[in-house]
Scaffold this motif. Structure first.
Motif, short mmCIF file in Angstrom:
data_model
loop_
_atom_site.label_atom_id
_atom_site.label_comp_id
_atom_site.label_asym_id
_atom_site.label_seq_id
_atom_site.Cartn_x
_atom_site.Cartn_y
_atom_site.Cartn_z
N VAL A 1 -13.47 -14.86 6.40
CA VAL A 1 -11.73 -15.01 6.71
C VAL A 1 -11.20 -13.72 5.86
O VAL A 1 -11.86 -13.04 5.10
CB VAL A 1 -11.30 -16.16 6.02
CG1 VAL A 1 -12.27 -17.42 6.62
CG2 VAL A 1 -11.53 -16.27 4.41
N PRO A 2 -10.08 -13.45 6.52
CA PRO A 2 -9.29 -12.40 5.88
C PRO A 2 -9.09 -12.29 4.30
O PRO A 2 -8.72 -13.48 3.92
CB PRO A 2 -7.83 -12.52 6.56
CG PRO A 2 -8.11 -13.17 7.91
CD PRO A 2 -9.23 -14.05 7.57
N ALA A 3 -8.98 -11.08 3.62
CA ALA A 3 -8.94 -11.06 2.40
C ALA A 3 -10.13 -11.57 1.56
O ALA A 3 -9.80 -11.57 0.32
CB ALA A 3 -7.76 -11.65 1.89
N LEU A 4 -11.22 -12.07 2.11
CA LEU A 4 -12.24 -12.71 1.33
C LEU A 4 -12.99 -11.46 0.62
O LEU A 4 -13.29 -10.42 0.93
CB LEU A 4 -13.32 -13.29 2.19
CG LEU A 4 -14.68 -14.08 1.46
CD1 LEU A 4 -14.20 -15.28 0.74
CD2 LEU A 4 -15.55 -14.38 2.73
N ARG A 5 -13.27 -11.60 -0.89
CA ARG A 5 -13.55 -10.80 -1.49
C ARG A 5 -15.21 -10.65 -1.88
O ARG A 5 -15.73 -9.71 -2.65
CB ARG A 5 -12.88 -10.78 -3.22
CG ARG A 5 -11.52 -10.60 -2.68
CD ARG A 5 -10.87 -9.63 -1.92
NE ARG A 5 -11.27 -8.36 -2.37
CZ ARG A 5 -11.19 -7.29 -1.45
NH1 ARG A 5 -10.67 -7.36 -0.42
NH2 ARG A 5 -11.46 -5.82 -1.74
N ASP A 6 -15.77 -11.84 -1.41
CA ASP A 6 -17.32 -11.75 -1.39
C ASP A 6 -17.63 -10.35 -1.13
O ASP A 6 -17.32 -9.92 -0.17
CB ASP A 6 -17.78 -12.68 -0.64
CG ASP A 6 -17.58 -14.12 -1.30
OD1 ASP A 6 -16.57 -14.43 -1.69
OD2 ASP A 6 -18.68 -15.02 -1.25
N ARG B 1 -19.49 -3.71 0.33
CA ARG B 1 -18.18 -3.89 0.78
C ARG B 1 -17.59 -5.37 0.91
O ARG B 1 -18.54 -6.23 0.91
CB ARG B 1 -18.03 -3.46 2.26
CG ARG B 1 -18.18 -2.08 2.86
CD ARG B 1 -17.87 -1.67 3.83
NE ARG B 1 -16.57 -1.82 4.25
CZ ARG B 1 -15.63 -1.70 5.34
NH1 ARG B 1 -16.60 -1.88 6.51
NH2 ARG B 1 -14.44 -1.67 5.54
N ALA B 2 -16.25 -5.87 0.49
CA ALA B 2 -15.77 -7.00 0.71
C ALA B 2 -15.84 -7.43 2.25
O ALA B 2 -15.41 -6.90 3.10
CB ALA B 2 -14.33 -6.98 0.20
N LEU B 3 -16.32 -8.66 2.40
CA LEU B 3 -16.17 -9.36 3.35
C LEU B 3 -14.77 -9.28 4.43
O LEU B 3 -14.75 -9.11 5.67
CB LEU B 3 -16.64 -10.65 3.54
CG LEU B 3 -18.28 -11.04 3.30
CD1 LEU B 3 -18.51 -12.48 2.91
CD2 LEU B 3 -19.01 -10.46 4.43
N GLY B 4 -13.56 -9.25 3.70
CA GLY B 4 -12.39 -9.28 4.41
C GLY B 4 -12.23 -8.00 4.94
O GLY B 4 -11.86 -7.76 5.81
N ASP B 5 -12.80 -6.94 4.25
CA ASP B 5 -12.67 -5.68 4.73
C ASP B 5 -13.42 -5.33 6.11
O ASP B 5 -13.08 -4.92 6.94
CB ASP B 5 -12.93 -4.67 3.88
CG ASP B 5 -12.10 -4.54 2.51
OD1 ASP B 5 -10.60 -4.81 2.89
OD2 ASP B 5 -12.49 -4.11 1.52
N VAL B 6 -14.85 -6.02 5.95
CA VAL B 6 -15.54 -5.72 7.11
C VAL B 6 -14.91 -6.83 8.31
O VAL B 6 -14.84 -6.19 9.44
CB VAL B 6 -16.97 -6.57 6.81
CG1 VAL B 6 -17.78 -6.79 7.97
CG2 VAL B 6 -17.56 -6.10 5.71
N LEU B 7 -14.42 -7.93 8.03
CA LEU B 7 -13.58 -8.57 8.99
C LEU B 7 -12.34 -7.88 9.63
O LEU B 7 -12.15 -7.70 10.74
CB LEU B 7 -12.87 -9.71 8.51
CG LEU B 7 -12.50 -10.79 9.59
CD1 LEU B 7 -13.43 -11.27 10.60
CD2 LEU B 7 -11.68 -12.11 9.10
N ASP B 8 -11.80 -6.85 9.03
CA ASP B 8 -10.69 -6.11 9.24
C ASP B 8 -11.31 -4.98 10.39
O ASP B 8 -10.68 -4.83 11.43
CB ASP B 8 -10.15 -5.31 8.21
CG ASP B 8 -8.92 -6.00 7.42
OD1 ASP B 8 -8.74 -7.31 7.74
OD2 ASP B 8 -8.66 -5.73 6.13
N ASP B 9 -12.43 -4.50 10.09
CA ASP B 9 -12.92 -3.69 10.88
C ASP B 9 -13.58 -4.28 12.33
O ASP B 9 -13.45 -3.49 13.38
CB ASP B 9 -14.27 -2.96 10.45
CG ASP B 9 -13.97 -1.87 9.41
OD1 ASP B 9 -12.82 -1.76 9.13
OD2 ASP B 9 -14.81 -1.43 8.68
N ILE B 10 -14.00 -5.58 12.38
CA ILE B 10 -14.25 -6.57 13.40
C ILE B 10 -12.92 -6.44 14.30
O ILE B 10 -13.09 -6.60 15.59
CB ILE B 10 -14.98 -7.55 13.06
CG1 ILE B 10 -16.31 -7.37 12.28
CG2 ILE B 10 -15.14 -8.54 14.37
CD1 ILE B 10 -16.94 -8.47 11.80
#
Length: 353
Positions: A291-296, A249-258
């Protein structure tokens, strides 16, 4: 001074790291990269201490070639110490103390051009790293328990922080971050210690660094009074963060869930905006900060330190997630009081007095 040979021990993980670097160089069509960040240097060189002031810039650089050759450039006043105590399996070229440590080299890619790829190369812990991390996490957690068990309401934040820094150093680690908040300052996101007394309730935050690895944890101690009603809810946000952190998963997507979890557990639409949420860790305290939209992408066997926060409540531990929902809490002390949250033991508030 002639070229030195680094004599410190080299771990069995080094060939795997060199293979990861060779792979990313091949994909870029490059033959070598010049490493200049503390995170990359410490990762490749088996946890070498890269700086002299705590948190300062590295005092050496390294050119790593696709065939695995490593050439370190270091000032003369550091070179012998580095060769003896910190760096193994590499040539060390001493230069004058005022000379550039990382001058441009023809045909060598600067680390900044491969920043994201190198983060990805560091992400998945190898066996030696994982075991070092376990030992550091246990030591940091014991240091926290030891210090907070002796805290008193009259103790100042400075004294609490000083005792915590001492306990970390006494275990052979460096206190990269030490924060303390008494009852009057428990709503601050980053409470740098002051002369204020702890009062009824206090928070301590630490990041301990050893072998290049960072372990972060937050704990609360209470002398009298009651818990804020947000304390159990912030633990649910943390559990949601772990559940969202799945391999690929992309970290930006994880942050969206948080962010959605903050809303779901009653912290409001902007709850997640009031403090950063942490993210991957390892050879940097945040590698990188989410951070938002981060693709890592989340990697298997990667370390994370999520830190859900709301005024007066916070939870933080360093964990390794297996990518399929399994959580290994590195910074846990069996002596600390715990509560169960979705099958994982989480820290309760330590009651003293």
């Amino acid at each position: 001074m002639t070229t030195l040979t680094g004599r410190a021990a080299v771990s069995t993980d080094r060939p795997h790291k060199l293979a990861r670097i060779a792979d990313l160089l091949d994909r870029r069509g490059a033959t070598a990269v010049q490493l200049t960040s503390g995170a990359s240097l410490s990762w490749l060189l088996d946890g070498a201490r890269t700086s002299v002031p705590l948190g300062g810039p590295p005092v050496f650089s390294a050119v790593v070639r696709v065939d695995g050759e490593i050439v370190v450039t270091a000032p003369r006043n550091e070179a012998e110490r580095l060769a003896e105590e910190e760096i193994g399996g590499a040539e060390i070229h001493p230069v004058d103390w005022f000379a550039p440590l990382a001058p441009p080299v023809e045909g060598v890619v600067d680390e900044a051009e491969l920043e994201a790829e190198l983060r990805a190369a560091r992400a998945s812990l190898l066996p030696v790293e994982h075991e070092r991390y376990r030992r550091l996490g246990a030591d940091a957690a014991r240091a926290m328990t030891e210090v907070l068990a002796e805290a008193t309401p009259e103790m100042s934040e400075f004294e609490l922080a000083g005792r915590l820094a001492h306990a970390i150093l006494a275990r052979g680690a460096e206190p990269a971050v030490v924060l303390a908040a008494g009852a009057a300052r428990g709503g601050l996101q980053h409470p740098l210690p002051t002369a204020a007394p702890l009062g009824d309730r206090a928070m301590a935050v630490a990041t301990a660094k050893r072998d290049g690895l960072h372990v972060s944890l937050t704990r609360w101690v209470r002398f009298r009074g009651s818990e804020p009603d947000g304390a159990p809810r912030v633990l649910e946000v943390e559990a949601d963060a772990w559940a969202a952190t799945r391999a690929g998963r992309a970290l930006g997507d994880v942050l969206d869930d948080i962010a959605a979890s903050y809303r779901r557990h009653g912290f409001g639409e902007d709850g997640w905006l009031r403090h950063h949420q942490g993210g991957p860790t390892g050879y940097a305290g945040r590698d990188p900060k989410a951070v938002p939209a981060l693709r890592d992408r989340v990697a298997e066997n990667q370390a994370f330190a999520w830190n859900p926060w709301a005024p007066g409540v916070k939870v933080e531990d360093t964990v390794v997630l297996d990518g399929a929902g399994g959580v290994e809490v590195l910074s846990a002390d069996p002596a600390w009081p715990r509560i169960d949250v979705r099958g994982v033991a989480r820290p309760a508030t330590l009651e003293v007095g």
